[in-house]
Design an enzyme around this catalytic site. Structure first.
Site, short mmCIF file in Angstrom:
data_model
loop_
_atom_site.label_atom_id
_atom_site.label_comp_id
_atom_site.label_asym_id
_atom_site.label_seq_id
_atom_site.Cartn_x
_atom_site.Cartn_y
_atom_site.Cartn_z
N GLU A 1 -0.82 -3.35 26.98
CA GLU A 1 -2.05 -3.73 26.18
C GLU A 1 -2.46 -2.93 25.05
O GLU A 1 -2.95 -3.48 24.05
CB GLU A 1 -3.04 -4.45 27.17
CG GLU A 1 -2.36 -5.46 27.91
CD GLU A 1 -1.82 -4.81 29.33
OE1 GLU A 1 -1.45 -3.85 29.46
OE2 GLU A 1 -1.16 -5.68 30.21
N PHE B 1 -8.26 -9.93 43.78
CA PHE B 1 -7.08 -9.27 43.09
C PHE B 1 -7.03 -9.20 41.52
O PHE B 1 -7.33 -10.10 40.92
CB PHE B 1 -5.79 -10.09 43.58
CG PHE B 1 -4.48 -9.28 43.09
CD1 PHE B 1 -4.01 -8.04 43.33
CD2 PHE B 1 -3.53 -10.09 41.93
CE1 PHE B 1 -3.07 -7.48 42.77
CE2 PHE B 1 -2.66 -9.46 41.58
CZ PHE B 1 -2.25 -8.00 41.84
N GLN B 2 -6.98 -8.15 41.06
CA GLN B 2 -7.12 -7.88 39.63
C GLN B 2 -8.29 -8.40 38.80
O GLN B 2 -8.40 -8.58 37.64
CB GLN B 2 -5.82 -8.51 38.87
CG GLN B 2 -4.41 -8.03 39.11
CD GLN B 2 -3.00 -8.20 38.58
OE1 GLN B 2 -3.10 -9.15 37.72
NE2 GLN B 2 -2.27 -7.29 38.45
N LYS C 1 -9.57 -17.88 34.97
CA LYS C 1 -8.32 -18.65 35.08
C LYS C 1 -8.76 -20.35 35.53
O LYS C 1 -7.85 -21.01 34.75
CB LYS C 1 -7.38 -18.24 36.10
CG LYS C 1 -6.06 -18.85 36.45
CD LYS C 1 -4.98 -18.14 37.33
CE LYS C 1 -3.52 -18.55 37.09
NZ LYS C 1 -2.85 -17.87 38.04
N MET D 1 -3.13 20.39 16.43
CA MET D 1 -4.34 20.46 16.41
C MET D 1 -5.27 21.29 17.20
O MET D 1 -6.11 22.11 16.94
CB MET D 1 -5.08 19.24 16.08
CG MET D 1 -6.49 19.10 15.55
SD MET D 1 -6.42 20.16 13.86
CE MET D 1 -6.42 18.83 12.76
C1 LIG Z 1 -5.97 10.17 23.43
C2 LIG Z 1 -6.37 11.61 23.05
N1 LIG Z 1 -6.42 12.60 23.96
C3 LIG Z 1 -6.41 13.78 23.45
C4 LIG Z 1 -7.07 13.91 22.14
C5 LIG Z 1 -7.14 15.34 21.55
N2 LIG Z 1 -6.36 15.98 20.28
C6 LIG Z 1 -6.60 15.89 19.39
S1 LIG Z 1 -5.35 16.20 18.35
C7 LIG Z 1 -4.19 16.73 19.61
C8 LIG Z 1 -3.10 17.21 19.36
C9 LIG Z 1 -2.06 16.13 18.80
O1 LIG Z 1 -0.65 16.63 18.68
P1 LIG Z 1 0.29 15.97 18.05
O2 LIG Z 1 0.26 14.49 17.89
O3 LIG Z 1 1.63 16.67 18.33
O4 LIG Z 1 0.09 16.34 16.47
P2 LIG Z 1 -0.12 17.68 15.80
O5 LIG Z 1 -1.49 17.94 15.77
O6 LIG Z 1 0.95 18.75 16.46
O7 LIG Z 1 0.29 17.35 14.24
C10 LIG Z 1 -5.21 16.38 20.71
C11 LIG Z 1 -4.43 16.74 21.94
C12 LIG Z 1 -7.02 12.91 21.28
N3 LIG Z 1 -7.36 12.96 19.92
N4 LIG Z 1 -6.62 11.67 21.86
#
Ligand SMILES: Cc1ncc(C[n+]2csc(CCOP(=O)(O)OP(=O)(O)O)c2C)c(N)n1
Lengths: 172, 560
Positions: B48, B110-111, B160, B466
């Site tokens: 979803e 449920f749900q 529902k 990042m």
């Molecule tokens: C759902 C979620 N969890 C954690 C984060 C924190 N976060 C921001 S950037 C990042 C790393 C992203 O890694 P990747 O997709 O491999 O991209 P890169 O930075 O390596 O280009 C994280 C863990 C986030 N923004 N969203």
């Protein structure tokens, strides 16, 4: 500058509307000092009053964020001369005739009524500005206060100023 | 008619053509009714959250309201991330969720989940339908609320039994929402004041955000007429073409030096459709210290004066106001101002070494050149997202779709699906990171099922890049739990397992051919680029900093 504001909000009388508002206050970190809700003379419209403290910027945000809510019809900050009232019930323990007389005198001074009498307890009802109720409770604190219940302040502008609703069907 | 049929009829009346969703017990009557309504196209996602992001991107790429459909409890809760995302980035969305029968509500059935309760702070508004005869009104209101004012998600929770109830009401022609009346027309006096302030300014800049995406035409005319320097936030990219000589790039944390210096020196900012988010301002107290006049145009009064005081607030629709500004504006004498800006630009091109290594920046740039900046670009969240914003020259509005406000990893793939459904004839490029991609990669099945010709450009650096960058800069290289490469799947085989052609690129010399190969593919394709891991996004203003704290180049040791 932090100031105390009393804000009235007219809302559509829908389920959860109060939750929407209080959850917004909590989420945005606005502190509510007191809150009161009730129906109005207009069918389907309820009125909520809040006492909030904050600087101008915060109060402006409070009003704007309230206005964002779909079911909020009108937001008014009572800045001019206003009536402000709160109601409290206070139950106090009494021992002996002397205390009874003293308590009665205090009540008279605050125009509080004794609304319930028991062997070892008196219950007062008092209405007025929240500051007056604070002072009343302070006086009573020298005795054995057993229970208090305050309603939260309700407010209205003095004079001929009224909160009006716009009523207009919008074709979309 | 049953409630389920009424719902679909109401959707058709709102002009809905596509629904993104996933079925389940509490929404089955709607799915059954859908079986008979062929004019409503349903895209079946595998989660979803995917439906929610797809509907979001569909909305942003098309300018229409996106629609997502899910069952009660877990289905609805899986939508919540997408709702919060749409709320933050002001996306018009209507989400419809099944709910346990009204008689069971409140019994921990449920749900069952309190979906209207849970989504209250992350939707613009929500409804729990208790009477089938209210349904047409509620749907009409929901679409109206979603698309007008500051757009946002609206959720309709539909028990529902209400879906099965017999309808005896009528479909309303009008809406009566006395508490909701967005202001469209900016106040003429405020617009006069804005024009006068612009004439008097010495160092004015225009800043545009996501709320200006539908106002690109008048804004471009205004820029043409005045010659004003333009800065676009992450969500504002494409409002003005990236190759417009007056475009300075993005502001804020990973903005260009020229954009941030210009903000620092500006005496007037005309801000249209943005909310001065902390990634843009950094330390608010030190933001734009020379600013005398902020003209803040926003349809949401609460977003004006929330972060930065506006001397000239203009509550109104960005397109309407920009139209008036374009009409009333005169050419501005900005030669001296432009000389300073040009100097910043010349001294500070966006940095990245061309040293033979395969870098994300080069990959994005190559795709930008090959597509002439005309593709619909979608991203995940992380370094690759910022590189895409910096290096893909977005030419058109509604063509850079990214999760800005919420920063939702996993947005990319499902959003690319929504974008491609909205703009079937166009090239959709997904720049995704290996971390982000793995949060929603089950949607590869959706890509395959509908043969959506998305070009998935996987910038695989083997890290949560990042986070690693922050550890580099602020945590003395303690790379706590950011290494992915040891356990990443073989992405090429993975795509192939879904029937999606894929290939891997490991060397810089292969880049140009790889770009051509990916773009030449008629259907979907996944191109995995094994990019340099030790890489940072620069310039960078650390969180809570100001232009003066800008790090323009990677620190020495990080470069090796
Ligand atoms: C759902 C979620 N969890 C954690 C984060 C924190 N976060 C921001 S950037 C990042 C790393 C992203 O890694 P990747 O997709 O491999 O991209 P890169 O930075 O390596 O280009 C994280 C863990 C986030 N923004 N969203």
């Amino acid at each position: 500058m932090r100031q105390r504001h009393v804000i009235s909000v007219l809302v559509e009388d829908h389920p959860r509307v109060l939750t929407r508002i209080t959850s917004m206050f909590a989420r945005r970190g606005f502190n509510i000092d007191s809150l009161a809700v009730g129906r109005t003379h207009i069918p389907g419209v309820s009125r909520i009053s809040f006492v909030v403290e904050g600087d101008d910027r915060t109060i402006e945000q409070v009003e704007k964020q309230l206005n964002r809510l779909i079911e909020v019809l009108k937001v008014v900050d009572h800045e001019g001369p206003r009536l402000e009232r709160e109601l409290a019930l206070v139950k106090v323990r009494v021992e002996g005739i002397e205390e009874r007389i003293e308590l009665k005198e205090i009540a008279e001074a605050f125009r509080a009524h004794i609304v319930d009498v028991a062997r070892h307890a008196l219950t007062f009802e008092v209405t007025g500005h929240p500051a007056k109720i604070d002072r009343f409770l302070e006086e009573l604190s020298n005795y054995g206060v057993l229970e208090t219940m305050r309603t939260g302040a309700v407010a209205m502008d003095r004079g001929e100023r009224v909160i009006k609703l716009r009523a207009r069907r919008e074709a979309v | 008619m049953t409630g389920a049929e009424v719902l679909l009829e109401a959707l058709v009346r709102e002009g809905v053509e596509v629904i993104f969703g996933h079925p389940g017990g509490a929404i089955m009557p709607v799915y059954d009714a859908l079986y008979h309504r062929r004019e409503l196209r349903h895209i079946l996602t595998r989660h979803e959250q995917g439906a929610g992001h797809a509907a979001t991107a569909y909305a942003r790429a098309s300018g229409r309201v996106g629609v997502a459909l899910a069952t009660s409890g877990p289905g609805a809760l899986n939508l919540t991330t997408a709702l919060a995302d749409a709320m933050m980035d002001a996306t018009p969305l209507v989400a419809i969720t099944g709910q346990v029968p009204t008689t069971a509500v409140g019994t921990d059935a449920f749900q069952e989940a309190d979906v209207t309760g849970v989504t209250m702070p992350i939707t613009k508004h929500n409804y729990l339908v208790s009477d089938v005869n209210d349904l047409p009104r509620i749907v009409k209101e929901a679409f109206h609320i979603a698309r007008t004012g500051r757009p946002g998600p609206v959720l309709i929770d539909l028990p529902k039994d209400v879906q099965n109830d017999t309808f005896t009401g009528s479909f309303p022609e009008t809406i009566d929402l006395p508490g909701y009346r967005p202001t469209y027309k900016g106040h003429p006096r405020q617009i006069e004041r804005a024009l006068a302030a612009l004439r008097a300014a010495e160092r004015p800049i225009l800043m545009v955000g996501g709320g200006a995406q539908h106002a690109a035409q008048p804004i471009r005319r205004f820029v043409e007429r005045t010659g004003i320097p333009v800065i676009a936030t992450l969500q504002g990219l494409g409002v003005v073409a990236a190759d417009d000589p007056r475009f300075l790039g993005m502001p804020g944390m990973h903005g260009t030096v020229a954009a941030n210096r210009a903000i620092h020196e500006a005496d007037l900012i005309l801000g249209i459709g943005l909310r001065f988010d902390d990634r843009v301002t950094g330390d608010v107290a030190r933001f734009a210290p020379n600013l005398k006049t902020l003209i803040h145009v926003n349809i949401e009064p609460a977003d004006i004066g929330k972060v930065i005081e506006a001397q000239i607030p203009v509550v109104g629709d960005a397109a309407w106001v920009a139209e008036r500004l374009a009409e009333g504006a005169e050419p501005l004498a900005l030669d001296a101002w432009w000389r300073r800006i040009r100097a910043w630009q010349e001294e500070n091109p966006l940095p990245f070494p061309e040293d033979g290594e395969l870098r994300s920046q080069a990959v994005i740039k190559a795709f930008g050149e090959a597509t002439g900046g005309e593709a619909v670009v979608v991203t995940g969240v992380g370094q690759h997202q910022m590189f895409a914003a910096q290096f893909y020259p977005v030419k058109r509005p509604r063509s850079f779709l990214t999760s800005g406000g919420l920063g939702t990893m996993g947005f990319g793939l499902p959003a690319a699906i929504g974008a491609q459904v909205a703009r079937p004839g166009e090239t959709v490029l997904l720049f995704d990171g290996d971390g982000s991609f793995q949060m929603t990669l089950q949607e590869l099945a959706t890509v395959a099922k509908y043969r959506l010709p998305i070009k998935i450009v996987l910038l695989n650096n083997g890290f949560l890049g990042m986070v690693r960058q922050w550890q580099d800069l602020f945590y003395e290289d303690r790379y706590s739990e950011v290494f992915l490469a040891d356990s990443n799947p073989d992405f090429v085989k993975l795509a192939e397992a879904y029937g999606i052609p894929a290939f891997r690129v490991e060397r810089r010399e292969e880049l140009e051919d790889a770009v051509q190969r990916a773009l030449a593919e008629e259907g979907p394709v996944l191109a995995e680029f094994r990019v340099k891991a030790e890489e940072g996004v620069f310039p960078m203003i650390p969180a809570g900093g100001s232009t003066e704290d800008m790090i323009t180049e990677p620190p020495e040791e990080a470069r090796s």
